[in-house]
Design an enzyme around this catalytic site. Sequence first.
Site, short mmCIF file in Angstrom:
data_model
loop_
_atom_site.label_atom_id
_atom_site.label_comp_id
_atom_site.label_asym_id
_atom_site.label_seq_id
_atom_site.Cartn_x
_atom_site.Cartn_y
_atom_site.Cartn_z
CG ASN A 122 -74.54 21.09 -35.03
OD1 ASN A 122 -73.47 20.50 -34.84
ND2 ASN A 122 -74.78 22.31 -34.56
N GLY A 133 -68.56 28.47 -39.90
CA GLY A 133 -69.51 29.38 -40.54
C GLY A 133 -69.01 30.82 -40.48
NE ARG A 142 -73.65 28.16 -41.53
CZ ARG A 142 -73.20 28.60 -40.35
NH1 ARG A 142 -72.99 29.89 -40.16
NH2 ARG A 142 -72.97 27.76 -39.36
CG ASP A 161 -68.34 26.97 -32.64
OD1 ASP A 161 -68.99 26.92 -33.70
OD2 ASP A 161 -68.67 27.67 -31.68
N GLY A 162 -66.80 27.42 -35.48
CA GLY A 162 -66.35 28.64 -36.16
C GLY A 162 -66.20 28.52 -37.67
C1 FPP Z 1 -69.56 24.26 -36.01
O1 FPP Z 1 -69.19 25.46 -36.66
C2 FPP Z 1 -69.17 23.16 -36.85
C3 FPP Z 1 -70.02 22.22 -37.33
C4 FPP Z 1 -71.48 22.22 -37.05
C5 FPP Z 1 -69.53 21.18 -38.22
C6 FPP Z 1 -68.15 20.69 -37.93
C7 FPP Z 1 -67.67 19.93 -39.07
C8 FPP Z 1 -66.38 19.95 -39.54
C9 FPP Z 1 -65.28 20.67 -38.92
C10 FPP Z 1 -65.95 19.23 -40.74
C11 FPP Z 1 -66.82 18.20 -41.22
C12 FPP Z 1 -66.52 16.90 -40.67
C13 FPP Z 1 -67.29 15.84 -40.94
C14 FPP Z 1 -66.89 14.51 -40.47
C15 FPP Z 1 -68.52 15.99 -41.72
P1 FPP Z 1 -70.35 26.43 -37.12
O2 FPP Z 1 -70.70 26.10 -38.51
O3 FPP Z 1 -71.46 26.38 -36.13
O4 FPP Z 1 -69.62 27.80 -37.11
P2 FPP Z 1 -70.24 29.17 -36.62
O5 FPP Z 1 -70.46 29.05 -35.14
O6 FPP Z 1 -69.16 30.13 -36.95
O7 FPP Z 1 -71.50 29.42 -37.40
#
Ligand code: FPP
Length: 242
Positions: free
Chosen positions: A69, A24, A34, A21-22
Amino acid sequence: MRKNKIERETQIPKHIAMIMDGNGRWAKKRLLPRSVGHKYGMERMIGLMEHAFDLGVEYMTVYALSTENLKRPQDELNGLFNLIRNHFKEYMGRICERGIRLRILGDVTLLPDDVVQILRESEAETLKYDTGKGINVALGYGSRSELVRAVNQAVERGEKVTEESFSNLLYTGGLPDPDLIIRTGKEVRLSNFLLYQAAYAELYFSDKMFPEFSDKELDKAIVEYSYRTRRFGKTDEQLKKH
Ligand code: FPP
């Protein structure tokens, strides 16, 4: 004195699962889109996997996209799917050539067809490996729907389940439960990830955003895990007898 560094006596978890997480927030803080956060996240994910297998970890499970998501804006989803289209085979191939089996966990029918094809081909390329090591990428994954799917399978077969036969109906069937679940990004929850499998997992929460969760941060989590006493419901005295 408690240490932060991996040493010879450090207990290395067999199976680490990660809620990445994190991405974004990391990107937002740098005034970046993002999608750039996800790209850095993907690179970090590969780096952490390499490091973990070097340390002797046998299984890594990563939460790359939850069923929830999938309700994100199409732009962001396309960014994630493009990462798979452009980099997944190469990045995963680089790690899996160490003899690691790749498995995709989740309802892939929720993903675009060409993405599913890439994922299935990448999985198939690792079918030949039987070192007992594995990478599991959860995509279109939600623990509740995984549990409901398993219950329905048992009902359709007219089967009464045991804990063991039930766990074999999950996407993770045949895999050991995670020993350590790490979540980055300051949130302290499991967000529908491996709810059944997490029964006795040690949980570790980091304030770092995923793209800045370094190999050293992983070491710190493993050392912390190593200091925990896993009693599996037993008393200290019972544990000492074994
Ligand atoms: C959550 O962070 C992360 C995700 C929804 C995607 C995770 C994906 C990866 C680490 C890399 C991609 C890997 C593949 C296999 C496609 P967030 O975007 O919700 O962050 P935030 O909470 O800060 O908004």
